[in-house]
Each structure stands twice: as structure tokens, then as C-alpha cells.
Write an enzyme that holds these catalytic residues in place. Sequence first.
Site, short mmCIF file in Angstrom:
data_model
loop_
_atom_site.label_atom_id
_atom_site.label_comp_id
_atom_site.label_asym_id
_atom_site.label_seq_id
_atom_site.Cartn_x
_atom_site.Cartn_y
_atom_site.Cartn_z
N THR A 151 0.82 -1.21 0.00
CA THR A 151 0.00 0.00 0.00
C THR A 151 0.86 1.26 0.00
OG1 THR A 151 -1.43 1.29 1.47
CG2 THR A 151 -0.14 -0.40 2.52
N ASP A 152 0.31 2.35 -0.53
CA ASP A 152 1.03 3.63 -0.46
C ASP A 152 1.09 4.15 0.98
OD1 ASP A 152 -1.65 4.36 -0.12
OD2 ASP A 152 -1.52 6.14 -1.40
N GLU A 153 0.29 3.54 1.88
CA GLU A 153 0.28 4.02 3.27
C GLU A 153 1.61 3.79 3.98
OE1 GLU A 153 -3.35 3.38 5.50
OE2 GLU A 153 -4.48 3.20 3.64
N TYR A 177 -1.46 -0.64 11.10
CA TYR A 177 -1.69 -1.31 9.81
C TYR A 177 -0.53 -1.03 8.85
CZ TYR A 177 -3.26 -1.58 4.95
OH TYR A 177 -3.32 -1.82 3.59
N LYS A 181 2.47 -3.45 7.17
CA LYS A 181 2.67 -3.62 5.73
C LYS A 181 4.11 -3.26 5.35
CE LYS A 181 -0.01 -4.61 3.05
NZ LYS A 181 -0.40 -5.95 2.55
P1 NAD Z 1 -9.78 -7.22 2.48
O1 NAD Z 1 -9.75 -6.98 3.94
O2 NAD Z 1 -11.00 -6.91 1.69
O3 NAD Z 1 -9.42 -8.74 2.18
C1 NAD Z 1 -8.41 -9.42 2.87
C2 NAD Z 1 -8.61 -10.92 2.64
O4 NAD Z 1 -7.57 -11.61 3.30
C3 NAD Z 1 -9.94 -11.45 3.20
O5 NAD Z 1 -10.54 -12.32 2.27
C4 NAD Z 1 -9.52 -12.21 4.44
O6 NAD Z 1 -10.35 -13.30 4.74
C5 NAD Z 1 -8.14 -12.69 4.03
N1 NAD Z 1 -7.26 -12.97 5.16
C6 NAD Z 1 -7.05 -12.21 6.27
N2 NAD Z 1 -6.18 -12.81 7.08
C7 NAD Z 1 -5.82 -13.97 6.48
C8 NAD Z 1 -4.92 -15.01 6.80
N3 NAD Z 1 -4.22 -15.00 7.95
N4 NAD Z 1 -4.79 -16.04 5.94
C9 NAD Z 1 -5.50 -16.07 4.80
N5 NAD Z 1 -6.36 -15.13 4.43
C10 NAD Z 1 -6.51 -14.08 5.26
O7 NAD Z 1 -8.51 -6.40 1.90
P2 NAD Z 1 -8.32 -5.74 0.48
O8 NAD Z 1 -8.82 -4.34 0.53
O9 NAD Z 1 -8.80 -6.67 -0.56
O10 NAD Z 1 -6.74 -5.65 0.45
C11 NAD Z 1 -5.95 -6.68 -0.15
C12 NAD Z 1 -4.49 -6.30 -0.05
O11 NAD Z 1 -4.26 -5.07 -0.73
C13 NAD Z 1 -4.03 -6.07 1.39
O12 NAD Z 1 -2.71 -6.55 1.49
C14 NAD Z 1 -4.02 -4.55 1.54
O13 NAD Z 1 -3.04 -4.17 2.46
C15 NAD Z 1 -3.66 -4.14 0.13
N6 NAD Z 1 -4.15 -2.81 -0.28
C16 NAD Z 1 -5.47 -2.47 -0.12
C17 NAD Z 1 -5.91 -1.23 -0.55
C18 NAD Z 1 -7.35 -0.82 -0.43
O14 NAD Z 1 -7.67 0.36 -0.66
N7 NAD Z 1 -8.28 -1.71 -0.09
C19 NAD Z 1 -5.01 -0.33 -1.14
C20 NAD Z 1 -3.67 -0.72 -1.30
C21 NAD Z 1 -3.26 -1.96 -0.86
P1 TYD Z 2 -10.46 4.05 4.88
O1 TYD Z 2 -11.41 3.58 3.85
O2 TYD Z 2 -10.51 3.43 6.23
O3 TYD Z 2 -9.02 3.98 4.23
P2 TYD Z 2 -7.59 4.50 4.79
O4 TYD Z 2 -7.74 5.02 6.17
O5 TYD Z 2 -6.77 3.26 4.74
O6 TYD Z 2 -7.16 5.55 3.82
O7 TYD Z 2 -10.69 5.63 5.07
C1 TYD Z 2 -10.55 6.54 4.00
C2 TYD Z 2 -10.66 7.94 4.58
O8 TYD Z 2 -11.99 8.12 5.08
C3 TYD Z 2 -9.75 8.19 5.75
O9 TYD Z 2 -9.30 9.53 5.70
C4 TYD Z 2 -10.63 7.98 6.96
C5 TYD Z 2 -11.97 8.45 6.47
N1 TYD Z 2 -13.15 7.81 7.10
C6 TYD Z 2 -14.17 8.61 7.63
O10 TYD Z 2 -14.10 9.85 7.61
N2 TYD Z 2 -15.25 7.98 8.16
C7 TYD Z 2 -15.36 6.62 8.22
O11 TYD Z 2 -16.36 6.10 8.76
C8 TYD Z 2 -14.30 5.82 7.66
C9 TYD Z 2 -14.38 4.32 7.70
C10 TYD Z 2 -13.22 6.47 7.10
#
Ligand code: NAD
Ligand code: TYD
Length: 369
Positions: A151-153, A177, A181
Amino acid sequence: MAVSVTTLLGHNVVRSVVLLTSLSLSFVKTVLVTGGAGFIGSNLVRHLLRTPVRVVVLDALTYAGNLANLDGVIDGERCVFVRGTIGDRSLVAKTVTTYAVTHLVNCAAESHVDRSIHDSRPFLETNIMGTQVLLDVAREMGIQRFLQMSTDEVYGSLTATDEPFSTYSPLRPSSPYSASKAAADMLVGAAVHTHGLHAIVTRCSNNYGPYQFPEKFIPLMIVNALSQGPLPIYGDGRQVRDWIHVDDHCRGVMLALEHGNAGDVFLFGGNAERSNLDVVTRIVQLTGASASLIRHVDDRPGHDRRYAVNTSDVEHTLGWKPIIPFEEGLEDTVRWYAEHSTWWQAILSGEYRTYVEQTYPAPSAGQPS
Ligand code: NAD
Ligand code: TYD
């Protein structure tokens, strides 16, 4: 004297060799997608299945994993599902052997910042220890390519006037988190450097799109707006995120998996910086909800102010650009949630959890289910 192969190797070994040979002949690549029942994982599985590969999904089905995300996709042949955790070394090894896995994409993670603030332990266990298990198994079993979805985070927070993150910006994670990562990214780098593993890291900005669990900002706001519930905005709502449609992200991951060199880091973003207030205001318009549902609530502790991404590196190296404009992607996403209310209502009601526990009991250690 002719000695039969069966005599030399024993029946069982020959049977598995024949089975694996026939499987790997028909599928030159078998991609293990860990976390493939989550938001990005399930979208990625659909992208992968448009190419001639077999996909194995390994997922623990935590609260965020949902088999309904893979409805009509798992068929037990081209797309296989195994329930279990990436922390279970013998299960991971067995899955890799059984299905002759050649490529591994690690999407399995605890992914919600707010949860990491309340309890960081599952984040350390899955995101750090789990990733190390996958790296070890990948090395021991000679997996050809390993992709760590990050992630960019990991770069931390920007001020309004800072330059956007670029690939080699310093890592300054600020939540449990993002710290977990960043730690995983470093373990991947160590596996490349020390053991010569062919591993790649992709980092991406905030994704949105179908099948995102409704605790994250965009799906939470859509679901609440559709059901006339409150729309909680943390603090002043002026925090900025760079939004990318999950399809653009998945396209980038596929390119990185195919063309990345060992040790490469790719940074993807949507070129769509928006404040939270702007996004929620647009969701209110698209759903026809009342703006009076917007409530300012206490800010998230340590809330990162701004994320922004410079994608020029990845445009140059992979020929990748985001192509889905945010306004269009958001409108499609709102429509998707409006048309799939049974999907999110089942999650919200807890019905899905009951179904999972009855249908896919958690495997005992080391057993692919
Ligand atoms: P998500 O929470 O929707 O899905 C995570 C999945 O991993 C779920 O299906 C969960 O059951 C599974 N999981 C959790 N712990 C596990 C374990 N110990 N063993 C096997 N499976 C397990 O997450 P997402 O949003 O789909 O993110 C996927 C990846 O992309 C993550 O690594 C996250 O850090 C990264 N990512 C997400 C975003 C975003 O905006 N959602 C952005 C950048 C990177
Ligand atoms: P989120 O989807 O949790 O992603 P991340 O914190 O990983 O960027 O949140 C996106 C943005 O929205 C973040 O600035 C937090 C804000 N946010 C709210 O203002 N209210 C909410 O209920 C949630 C879940 C997030």
C-alpha cells in the site's frame, strides 16, 4: 531388464506425478491468490481467469473474506478454493504441492486502519508473520514469482504542499496497519537479497469498486446513504486520499507479475486526489440521500492527512496508467451497491458468517479443505 517406473517410485508417487504433470500441462501457470475472497483478491481472481491460468484461492475467511465475492467463479478445476491461514506453513506447503503452484500473489491481510488502532496483534500475525511463512514456502518450493500486494500508506502522510509519493520515497508508516505492511515489504526485500527469491512489491493508493467490505469509507458511505443511515466523517473531513478503481489496480498487478524483475517495487495510483467531504457529497448526490445524514465525528487517532501518488515510474516501466476516471468509477460503484443489496445486507446481518461456519468449517492444521 526393463524396470517399471511404478516399481522404482511406488504407486502413490507415480500417481501424484502423473496427476501433477497433467495439471501443469493443461495450466502452464497456476497462481495462488492468498486473500482471494477479499475485495481486491476476488477482483484479481476474475482478471486472472481471463488469461490461460489456473487459480487457487487460499483464504482464512476472516470477517472480511466472503465467498459470495467469488460466486460463479470457483469451479473446483480452473479455480479452486482452500480455506486456511497463510500462517499455517504446512497447509501453505501442501497447497503449493497439490496444485503445482508456479506464481503467488499475496493479497491476504488485515487491512482496516481503525481495527489496527484497537488491536494490532492480528495485523502483526497475518501481515508480517504470515507473509514470512509465504516467503519461506515460496523459496523452499521453487515458486517462480512472488508478488506482495502492499500500500502507499507505508510512506506515511503528506501535507497539502508536499510532492506526491514516488516509488522510493522513504517509508514512514504511521498506523499499526501501515507499519505491519512496511515490515512485510522489508521482509520481501530481504528474501530477494538473501535468498534470490523472484519477488516483487506493488504499492497502491486507496481502491474502490465492487465487493469492498462496507467498513471502508466509500462502501460504508454508499451503503449507509442507500439505507438512510448516518454518514460519519472523521474530524474536519478535509483529509485527502488518491482513489483508484480496483480494475485499474488489478491490471497493474497483472503487468507487474508478468514483467517485474526480482526486487522491483511498483507504485500505482488513480491520479484522483479527493477530500473525504468531496467524496461523501458526491455519494449523497448519486444516491439521492439527504446531506443532513453527514455527521462529523471524533477524528481517527494519528489520522494521515493526505496520500498522493506519482505514477510516472510505472507508466514508464510497465506502460500502465489508470484509465477509469474517478467520477465514472464512483457512479458505477454506487450503481453496483444499489443493485447488490442482498450481498451487503447479508454481511451486515451476520447471515454470511453463519453460512460460512456451516459450509466451510475451518480446517484442522495442515489439511487443505
Ligand atoms: P480485504 O480486507 O477486503 O481482504 C483481505 C482478505 O484476506 C480477506 O478475504 C480475508 O479473509 C483474508 N485474510 C485475512 N487474514 C488472512 C490469513 N491469515 N490467511 C488467509 N487469508 C486471510 O482487503 P483488500 O482491501 O482486498 O486488500 C488486499 C491487499 O491489498 C491487502 O494486502 C491490503 O493491504 C492491500 N491494499 C489495499 C488497498 C485498499 O484500498 N483496499 C489499497 C492498497 C493496498
Ligand atoms: P479508509 O477507507 O478506512 O481507508 P484508509 O484510512 O486506509 O485511507 O478511510 C478513508 C478515509 O476516510 C480516511 O481519511 C478515513 C476516512 N473515514 C471517515 O471519515 N469515516 C469513516 O467512517 C471511515 C471508515 C473512514
